[in-house]
Design a protein around this motif. Structure first.
Motif, PDB file in Angstrom:
ATOM      1  N   TYR A  50      11.136 -11.519  10.069  1.00  0.00           N
ATOM      2  CA  TYR A  50       9.564 -11.512   9.255  1.00  0.00           C
ATOM      3  C   TYR A  50       8.940 -10.473   7.789  1.00  0.00           C
ATOM      4  O   TYR A  50       9.403  -9.512   8.122  1.00  0.00           O
ATOM      5  CB  TYR A  50       9.478 -10.410  11.005  1.00  0.00           C
ATOM      6  N   ARG A  51       8.024 -10.929   7.715  1.00  0.00           N
ATOM      7  CA  ARG A  51       7.325 -11.390   6.568  1.00  0.00           C
ATOM      8  C   ARG A  51       8.404 -10.892   5.804  1.00  0.00           C
ATOM      9  O   ARG A  51       8.609  -9.725   4.199  1.00  0.00           O
ATOM     10  CB  ARG A  51       6.479  -9.830   6.221  1.00  0.00           C
ATOM     11  N   GLY A  52      10.001 -11.649   5.253  1.00  0.00           N
ATOM     12  CA  GLY A  52      10.646 -12.033   4.871  1.00  0.00           C
ATOM     13  C   GLY A  52      11.693 -10.275   4.670  1.00  0.00           C
ATOM     14  O   GLY A  52      12.717 -11.223   3.795  1.00  0.00           O
ATOM     15  N   ARG A  53      11.381 -10.241   5.601  1.00  0.00           N
ATOM     16  CA  ARG A  53      12.792  -9.135   5.863  1.00  0.00           C
ATOM     17  C   ARG A  53      13.214  -9.114   7.458  1.00  0.00           C
ATOM     18  O   ARG A  53      12.745  -9.665   8.728  1.00  0.00           O
ATOM     19  CB  ARG A  53      12.062  -7.380   6.118  1.00  0.00           C
ATOM     20  N   PRO A  54      14.131  -8.245   7.745  1.00  0.00           N
ATOM     21  CA  PRO A  54      14.948  -9.064   8.726  1.00  0.00           C
ATOM     22  C   PRO A  54      15.052  -7.687   9.872  1.00  0.00           C
ATOM     23  O   PRO A  54      14.303  -6.502   9.778  1.00  0.00           O
ATOM     24  CB  PRO A  54      16.600  -7.839   8.815  1.00  0.00           C
ATOM     25  N   THR A  55      14.384  -8.501  11.311  1.00  0.00           N
ATOM     26  CA  THR A  55      13.816  -7.153  12.600  1.00  0.00           C
ATOM     27  C   THR A  55      14.841  -7.920  13.744  1.00  0.00           C
ATOM     28  O   THR A  55      14.695  -9.026  13.767  1.00  0.00           O
ATOM     29  CB  THR A  55      12.753  -7.806  12.535  1.00  0.00           C
ATOM     30  N   SER A  56      14.501  -6.462  14.489  1.00  0.00           N
ATOM     31  CA  SER A  56      15.297  -6.405  15.426  1.00  0.00           C
ATOM     32  C   SER A  56      14.425  -7.188  16.972  1.00  0.00           C
ATOM     33  O   SER A  56      15.100  -6.300  18.138  1.00  0.00           O
ATOM     34  CB  SER A  56      16.445  -5.382  15.919  1.00  0.00           C
ATOM     35  N   THR A  57      12.993  -8.069  16.385  1.00  0.00           N
ATOM     36  CA  THR A  57      12.576  -7.996  17.755  1.00  0.00           C
ATOM     37  C   THR A  57      13.103  -8.534  18.771  1.00  0.00           C
ATOM     38  O   THR A  57      14.080  -9.847  18.788  1.00  0.00           O
ATOM     39  CB  THR A  57      11.294  -8.751  17.244  1.00  0.00           C
ATOM     40  N   ARG A  58      12.779  -8.570  20.007  1.00  0.00           N
ATOM     41  CA  ARG A  58      13.607  -8.489  21.561  1.00  0.00           C
ATOM     42  C   ARG A  58      12.216  -9.591  22.423  1.00  0.00           C
ATOM     43  O   ARG A  58      12.349  -8.774  23.494  1.00  0.00           O
ATOM     44  CB  ARG A  58      14.827  -7.950  22.072  1.00  0.00           C
ATOM     45  N   ALA A  59      11.513  -9.631  22.088  1.00  0.00           N
ATOM     46  CA  ALA A  59      10.010 -10.232  22.459  1.00  0.00           C
ATOM     47  C   ALA A  59      10.831 -10.946  23.783  1.00  0.00           C
ATOM     48  O   ALA A  59      11.693 -12.204  23.684  1.00  0.00           O
ATOM     49  CB  ALA A  59       9.365 -11.388  21.624  1.00  0.00           C
ATOM     50  N   LYS A  60       9.799 -11.234  24.770  1.00  0.00           N
ATOM     51  CA  LYS A  60       9.931 -12.058  25.934  1.00  0.00           C
ATOM     52  C   LYS A  60       9.168 -12.992  25.909  1.00  0.00           C
ATOM     53  O   LYS A  60       8.171 -13.147  25.562  1.00  0.00           O
ATOM     54  CB  LYS A  60       8.893 -11.483  26.956  1.00  0.00           C
ATOM     55  N   LEU A  61       9.506 -14.130  26.614  1.00  0.00           N
ATOM     56  CA  LEU A  61       9.304 -15.458  26.484  1.00  0.00           C
ATOM     57  C   LEU A  61       9.250 -16.090  27.222  1.00  0.00           C
ATOM     58  O   LEU A  61      10.333 -16.148  28.155  1.00  0.00           O
ATOM     59  CB  LEU A  61       9.905 -16.498  25.105  1.00  0.00           C
ATOM     60  N   SER A  82       5.261 -11.254  13.872  1.00  0.00           N
ATOM     61  CA  SER A  82       4.665 -12.115  14.192  1.00  0.00           C
ATOM     62  C   SER A  82       3.733 -12.356  15.351  1.00  0.00           C
ATOM     63  O   SER A  82       2.477 -11.519  15.719  1.00  0.00           O
ATOM     64  CB  SER A  82       4.349 -13.273  13.640  1.00  0.00           C
ATOM     65  N   TRP A  83       4.098 -11.559  16.568  1.00  0.00           N
ATOM     66  CA  TRP A  83       3.750 -11.844  17.793  1.00  0.00           C
ATOM     67  C   TRP A  83       2.746 -10.903  17.809  1.00  0.00           C
ATOM     68  O   TRP A  83       2.387  -9.778  18.076  1.00  0.00           O
ATOM     69  CB  TRP A  83       4.465 -12.273  18.861  1.00  0.00           C
ATOM     70  N   LYS A  84       3.953  -9.319  17.979  1.00  0.00           N
ATOM     71  CA  LYS A  84       3.398  -8.025  17.931  1.00  0.00           C
ATOM     72  C   LYS A  84       2.041  -7.786  16.726  1.00  0.00           C
ATOM     73  O   LYS A  84       0.884  -7.150  16.888  1.00  0.00           O
ATOM     74  CB  LYS A  84       4.171  -7.179  17.277  1.00  0.00           C
ATOM     75  N   PRO A 117       2.517 -19.037   3.007  1.00  0.00           N
ATOM     76  CA  PRO A 117       3.938 -18.871   3.270  1.00  0.00           C
ATOM     77  C   PRO A 117       4.354 -18.312   3.954  1.00  0.00           C
ATOM     78  O   PRO A 117       4.141 -18.870   5.259  1.00  0.00           O
ATOM     79  CB  PRO A 117       3.299 -17.235   2.357  1.00  0.00           C
ATOM     80  N   VAL A 118       5.919 -18.770   4.282  1.00  0.00           N
ATOM     81  CA  VAL A 118       6.323 -18.127   5.138  1.00  0.00           C
ATOM     82  C   VAL A 118       6.403 -17.310   6.184  1.00  0.00           C
ATOM     83  O   VAL A 118       5.985 -15.872   5.868  1.00  0.00           O
ATOM     84  CB  VAL A 118       8.555 -18.391   5.219  1.00  0.00           C
ATOM     85  N   TYR A 129      12.677 -21.982  14.775  1.00  0.00           N
ATOM     86  CA  TYR A 129      11.233 -22.358  14.015  1.00  0.00           C
ATOM     87  C   TYR A 129      10.514 -20.999  13.243  1.00  0.00           C
ATOM     88  O   TYR A 129      11.357 -19.941  12.387  1.00  0.00           O
ATOM     89  CB  TYR A 129      10.901 -21.234  15.324  1.00  0.00           C
ATOM     90  N   THR A 130      10.089 -21.719  12.022  1.00  0.00           N
ATOM     91  CA  THR A 130       9.435 -20.938  11.197  1.00  0.00           C
ATOM     92  C   THR A 130       7.859 -20.597  10.869  1.00  0.00           C
ATOM     93  O   THR A 130       7.101 -22.158  11.553  1.00  0.00           O
ATOM     94  CB  THR A 130       9.747 -21.559  10.079  1.00  0.00           C
ATOM     95  N   PHE A 131       7.244 -19.755  11.420  1.00  0.00           N
ATOM     96  CA  PHE A 131       5.893 -19.394  11.301  1.00  0.00           C
ATOM     97  C   PHE A 131       5.442 -19.675  10.009  1.00  0.00           C
ATOM     98  O   PHE A 131       5.906 -19.175   9.002  1.00  0.00           O
ATOM     99  CB  PHE A 131       5.782 -18.401  12.178  1.00  0.00           C
ATOM    100  N   VAL A 132       4.474 -20.680   9.776  1.00  0.00           N
ATOM    101  CA  VAL A 132       4.026 -19.778   8.353  1.00  0.00           C
ATOM    102  C   VAL A 132       3.002 -19.101   8.647  1.00  0.00           C
ATOM    103  O   VAL A 132       1.733 -19.870   9.641  1.00  0.00           O
ATOM    104  CB  VAL A 132       3.484 -21.478   7.364  1.00  0.00           C
ATOM    105  N   ASP A 133       1.959 -18.559   7.388  1.00  0.00           N
ATOM    106  CA  ASP A 133       0.715 -17.849   7.556  1.00  0.00           C
ATOM    107  C   ASP A 133      -0.450 -18.418   7.094  1.00  0.00           C
ATOM    108  O   ASP A 133      -1.069 -18.893   6.610  1.00  0.00           O
ATOM    109  CB  ASP A 133       1.086 -16.630   6.333  1.00  0.00           C
ATOM    110  N   SER A 134      -0.877 -19.825   7.840  1.00  0.00           N
ATOM    111  CA  SER A 134      -2.094 -21.394   7.780  1.00  0.00           C
ATOM    112  C   SER A 134      -3.367 -20.297   8.028  1.00  0.00           C
ATOM    113  O   SER A 134      -3.914 -21.017   8.297  1.00  0.00           O
ATOM    114  CB  SER A 134      -1.462 -22.398   8.775  1.00  0.00           C
ATOM    115  N   GLY A 135      -3.474 -19.023   9.091  1.00  0.00           N
ATOM    116  CA  GLY A 135      -4.732 -18.639  10.068  1.00  0.00           C
ATOM    117  C   GLY A 135      -5.973 -18.843   8.974  1.00  0.00           C
ATOM    118  O   GLY A 135      -6.981 -19.247   9.575  1.00  0.00           O
ATOM    119  N   GLU A 136      -5.767 -18.173   7.314  1.00  0.00           N
ATOM    120  CA  GLU A 136      -6.902 -18.396   6.695  1.00  0.00           C
ATOM    121  C   GLU A 136      -7.164 -20.181   6.187  1.00  0.00           C
ATOM    122  O   GLU A 136      -8.848 -19.897   6.260  1.00  0.00           O
ATOM    123  CB  GLU A 136      -7.077 -18.053   5.903  1.00  0.00           C
TER     124      GLU A 136
END
Length: 155
Positions: A50-61, A82-84, A117-118, A129-136
């Motif tokens: 997440y934003r270039g750093r490892p994350t231990s997220t375990r989001a529910k889907l 990204s979800w949080k 960016p990613v 999966y790769t989320f890109v920061d395309s919101g703007e």
């Protein structure tokens, strides 16, 4: 010709506060069984960034098959993701639109050249999966999904 094929749309994803409740409501809306709820794999399996750093997220889907695409519901956990970030910033809503690509690197490179960016990356059995920061630029995050073909050139 665009970088994404319009036929490659594969998902619409929502961030929700209560996945059990949301899954029941959407299942009722579409007249389908309540989908199975699962957690994304741990960082050690999913290489989640997440934003270039490892994350231990375990989001529910939970995923509801809607024919040509799926509706994905995600309830973030307290780990960086990204979800949080989306839930804290925007509340519940459409987090991303997903597209399948045959060439992940080319697609990510295209977005990087456009200043997009990613944002978040992860792997799952058979793909990534790769989320890109395309919101703007586009008003929504895009998810670039890549599932290499088995037994041959991944591109």
């Amino acid at each position: 010709m665009g970088i994404l094929k319009k036929e490659a749309i594969c998902q619409i994803a929502l961030v929700v506060k209560d996945i059990e409740q949301a899954a029941r409501h959407y299942a009722e809306l579409f007249g389908v069984d309540v989908p199975r709820i699962f957690q994304i794999p741990p960082h050690e399996e999913a290489n989640t960034q997440y934003r270039g750093r490892p994350t231990s997220t375990r989001a529910k889907l939970a995923v509801i098959d809607l024919g040509p695409l799926v509706l994905e519901l995600t309830e973030p956990d307290d780990e960086p993701s990204s979800w949080k970030e989306f839930l804290e910033t925007n509340g519940e809503g459409v987090h991303h639109i997903g597209f399948m690509t045959d060439d992940r690197e080319k697609t990510i490179g295209y977005f990087a050249q456009k200043g997009i960016p990613v944002r978040h990356y992860g792997e799952y059995p058979g793909g990534s999966y790769t989320f890109v920061d395309s919101g703007e630029q586009l008003g929504v995050i895009l998810n670039i999904k890549h599932e290499p073909k088995q037994g041959g050139d991944p591109q």
